[in-house]
Design a protein around this motif. Structure first.
Motif, PDB file in Angstrom:
ATOM      1  N   LEU A   7       0.845  -1.190   0.000  1.00  0.00           N
ATOM      2  CA  LEU A   7       0.000   0.000   0.000  1.00  0.00           C
ATOM      3  C   LEU A   7       0.881   1.240   0.000  1.00  0.00           C
ATOM      4  CD1 LEU A   7      -2.701  -0.940   2.675  1.00  0.00           C
ATOM      5  CD2 LEU A   7      -2.913  -0.996   0.179  1.00  0.00           C
ATOM      6  N   ALA A   8       0.400   2.289  -0.643  1.00  0.00           N
ATOM      7  CA  ALA A   8       1.086   3.583  -0.635  1.00  0.00           C
ATOM      8  C   ALA A   8       0.039   4.654  -0.386  1.00  0.00           C
ATOM      9  CB  ALA A   8       1.807   3.820  -1.959  1.00  0.00           C
ATOM     10  N   THR A  17       5.006   7.249  -2.835  1.00  0.00           N
ATOM     11  CA  THR A  17       6.335   6.655  -2.789  1.00  0.00           C
ATOM     12  C   THR A  17       6.163   5.189  -3.115  1.00  0.00           C
ATOM     13  OG1 THR A  17       7.095   8.215  -1.110  1.00  0.00           O
ATOM     14  CG2 THR A  17       8.320   6.148  -1.321  1.00  0.00           C
ATOM     15  N   LEU A  18       6.883   4.721  -4.142  1.00  0.00           N
ATOM     16  CA  LEU A  18       6.818   3.303  -4.460  1.00  0.00           C
ATOM     17  C   LEU A  18       7.476   2.522  -3.331  1.00  0.00           C
ATOM     18  CD1 LEU A  18       7.774   3.146  -8.251  1.00  0.00           C
ATOM     19  CD2 LEU A  18       5.512   2.883  -7.232  1.00  0.00           C
ATOM     20  N   PRO A  19       6.783   1.556  -2.775  1.00  0.00           N
ATOM     21  CA  PRO A  19       7.389   0.759  -1.702  1.00  0.00           C
ATOM     22  C   PRO A  19       8.676   0.085  -2.181  1.00  0.00           C
ATOM     23  CG  PRO A  19       5.027   0.383  -1.819  1.00  0.00           C
ATOM     24  CD  PRO A  19       5.398   1.176  -3.027  1.00  0.00           C
ATOM     25  N   LYS A  20       9.592  -0.128  -1.233  1.00  0.00           N
ATOM     26  CA  LYS A  20      10.903  -0.686  -1.541  1.00  0.00           C
ATOM     27  C   LYS A  20      10.809  -2.017  -2.284  1.00  0.00           C
ATOM     28  CE  LYS A  20      15.332  -1.870   0.569  1.00  0.00           C
ATOM     29  NZ  LYS A  20      16.095  -1.911   1.817  1.00  0.00           N
TER      30      LYS A  20
END
Length: 105
Positions: A7-8, A17-20
């Protein structure tokens, strides 16, 4: 590829922010490009594929464009050439396109 669910949160500026784990799966890092495609009610995010660009040339062209936009280094250019350069700054260029007229090197 295994399934990843993340989820972002959307900011007030419409940014996320794109999750890692997503960045790692796509193989993108700082400065990397991603593409968004809307398919029905789903958004598909992929790594954008671009031709390799030499970072030194890109940085030089960025500085040159900033100087041109600020009106620096144009004093020795003919007015019509300076106007044409300013009008075309930021436009895509097709290096394979045929050149009209004569060219002197």
């Amino acid at each position: 590829m295994s399934s990843i669910h993340e989820l972002a949160t959307l900011t007030s500026k419409g940014q996320i922010t794109l999750p890692k784990s997503i960045r790692q799966a796509l193989g993108v890092d700082t400065g990397g490009k991603v593409a968004f495609e809307l398919r029905g009610g789903e958004v598909v995010v992929t790594r954008a594929e671009f031709e390799h660009e030499d970072p030194a040339i890109g940085a030089f062209l960025g500085l040159l464009e900033a100087d041109i936009r600020a009106g620096r280094h144009l004093q020795s250019l003919p007015d019509d050439l300076a106007r044409a350069m300013l009008a075309n700054a930021g436009h895509a260029v097709n290096l394979d396109e045929e050149i009209d007229g004569e060219v002197a090197l």
